[in-house]
Design an enzyme around this catalytic site. Sequence first.
Site, short mmCIF file in Angstrom:
data_model
loop_
_atom_site.label_atom_id
_atom_site.label_comp_id
_atom_site.label_asym_id
_atom_site.label_seq_id
_atom_site.Cartn_x
_atom_site.Cartn_y
_atom_site.Cartn_z
N TYR A 160 1.38 -1.41 12.31
CA TYR A 160 1.37 0.04 12.53
C TYR A 160 1.14 0.40 14.00
O TYR A 160 0.70 1.52 14.29
CB TYR A 160 0.30 0.69 11.65
CG TYR A 160 0.68 0.75 10.18
CD1 TYR A 160 1.71 1.58 9.74
CD2 TYR A 160 0.03 -0.02 9.24
CE1 TYR A 160 2.08 1.64 8.40
CE2 TYR A 160 0.38 0.03 7.89
CZ TYR A 160 1.41 0.86 7.49
OH TYR A 160 1.78 0.91 6.16
N LYS B 289 1.41 -0.25 -1.64
CA LYS B 289 0.17 -0.22 -0.86
C LYS B 289 -1.06 -0.46 -1.74
O LYS B 289 -0.99 -0.40 -2.97
CB LYS B 289 0.09 1.12 -0.13
CG LYS B 289 1.23 1.33 0.87
CD LYS B 289 1.05 2.62 1.66
CE LYS B 289 2.19 2.82 2.64
NZ LYS B 289 1.99 4.02 3.49
N THR C 93 6.39 11.75 2.81
CA THR C 93 5.14 11.05 3.13
C THR C 93 3.97 11.65 2.38
O THR C 93 3.11 10.93 1.85
CB THR C 93 4.87 11.13 4.66
OG1 THR C 93 6.00 10.60 5.34
CG2 THR C 93 3.62 10.37 5.05
N ARG D 195 6.51 8.50 -4.80
CA ARG D 195 5.25 9.07 -4.30
C ARG D 195 4.78 10.23 -5.17
O ARG D 195 3.58 10.40 -5.38
CB ARG D 195 5.41 9.48 -2.84
CG ARG D 195 5.38 8.27 -1.91
CD ARG D 195 5.65 8.65 -0.50
NE ARG D 195 5.43 7.55 0.43
CZ ARG D 195 6.01 7.45 1.61
NH1 ARG D 195 6.87 8.39 2.00
NH2 ARG D 195 5.76 6.42 2.40
N HIS E 189 5.49 2.10 1.17
CA HIS E 189 6.09 2.21 2.50
C HIS E 189 7.58 1.99 2.37
O HIS E 189 8.02 1.18 1.55
CB HIS E 189 5.50 1.12 3.41
CG HIS E 189 6.22 0.99 4.73
ND1 HIS E 189 5.95 1.82 5.79
CD2 HIS E 189 7.22 0.17 5.12
CE1 HIS E 189 6.75 1.50 6.79
NE2 HIS E 189 7.52 0.50 6.42
N ARG F 43 14.35 5.77 1.08
CA ARG F 43 13.47 6.88 1.48
C ARG F 43 13.64 8.07 0.55
O ARG F 43 12.68 8.80 0.27
CB ARG F 43 13.69 7.23 2.95
CG ARG F 43 13.05 6.15 3.83
CD ARG F 43 13.23 6.36 5.29
NE ARG F 43 12.45 7.45 5.85
CZ ARG F 43 11.18 7.35 6.23
NH1 ARG F 43 10.50 6.22 6.07
NH2 ARG F 43 10.55 8.37 6.79
N PHE G 136 -5.30 9.28 12.76
CA PHE G 136 -5.55 8.61 11.48
C PHE G 136 -5.40 7.09 11.55
O PHE G 136 -5.47 6.41 10.53
CB PHE G 136 -4.65 9.17 10.38
CG PHE G 136 -3.16 9.08 10.67
CD1 PHE G 136 -2.47 7.89 10.48
CD2 PHE G 136 -2.46 10.20 11.12
CE1 PHE G 136 -1.11 7.79 10.74
CE2 PHE G 136 -1.09 10.11 11.37
CZ PHE G 136 -0.42 8.90 11.19
N GLU H 253 10.33 -5.14 10.46
CA GLU H 253 9.26 -5.18 9.46
C GLU H 253 9.46 -6.33 8.46
O GLU H 253 8.50 -7.00 8.07
CB GLU H 253 9.19 -3.84 8.73
CG GLU H 253 8.70 -2.72 9.64
CD GLU H 253 8.86 -1.33 9.06
OE1 GLU H 253 8.49 -0.36 9.76
OE2 GLU H 253 9.33 -1.19 7.92
N ASN I 1 -0.47 6.80 0.04
CA ASN I 1 0.79 7.31 -0.51
C ASN I 1 1.65 6.25 -1.21
O ASN I 1 2.87 6.36 -1.27
CB ASN I 1 1.57 8.07 0.57
CG ASN I 1 1.97 7.22 1.74
OD1 ASN I 1 1.65 6.03 1.77
ND2 ASN I 1 2.66 7.80 2.69
#
Length: 139
Positions: free
Chosen positions: A51, A11, A93, A104, A117, A87, A59, A128, A114
Amino acid sequence: MTTNRTFTMIKPDAVANGHIGGILDKITSAGFKIVAMKYTQLSRRDAQEFYAVHRERPFFGELVQFMTRGPIVSAILEKDNAVEDFRALIGATNPAEAAEGTIRKMYATDIAENAVHGSDSDENATIEGAFHFSGREIY
Ligand code: CMP
């Protein structure tokens, strides 16, 4: 895309903070093969569409603003059990709750910024990945 693949983005926070190399090293050292990758920037429309599932969340505006403010790296990764294993590698998250050694925990700022993704299901990994890459960009 087959079910041994997942989709990721590094990100804008992590790119701006110089963590592309560190994050890619964690990913490949964990046994993921990169089968597609690009350095790019999302438009507002891209982020709103990507998203869309979060559009009713309080948010959402902040998320779109964040994800469009600078370049990202998007990639499709291949490994047995890719979605679940990735993950685990990225952690919770909220980096405050992420396990030691996760991406993270190492590189994220907070629950919003964070660092990375990771797709949450095989179905979303396919959707995606197809959002970011055409068939001939995937190897
Ligand atoms: P990710 O799980 O990749 O996709 C949804 C994103 O929304 C999440 O990462 C964060 O970047 C962001 N997000 C999730 N929860 C919050 C929150 N409480 N406040 C701000 N941003 C959030």
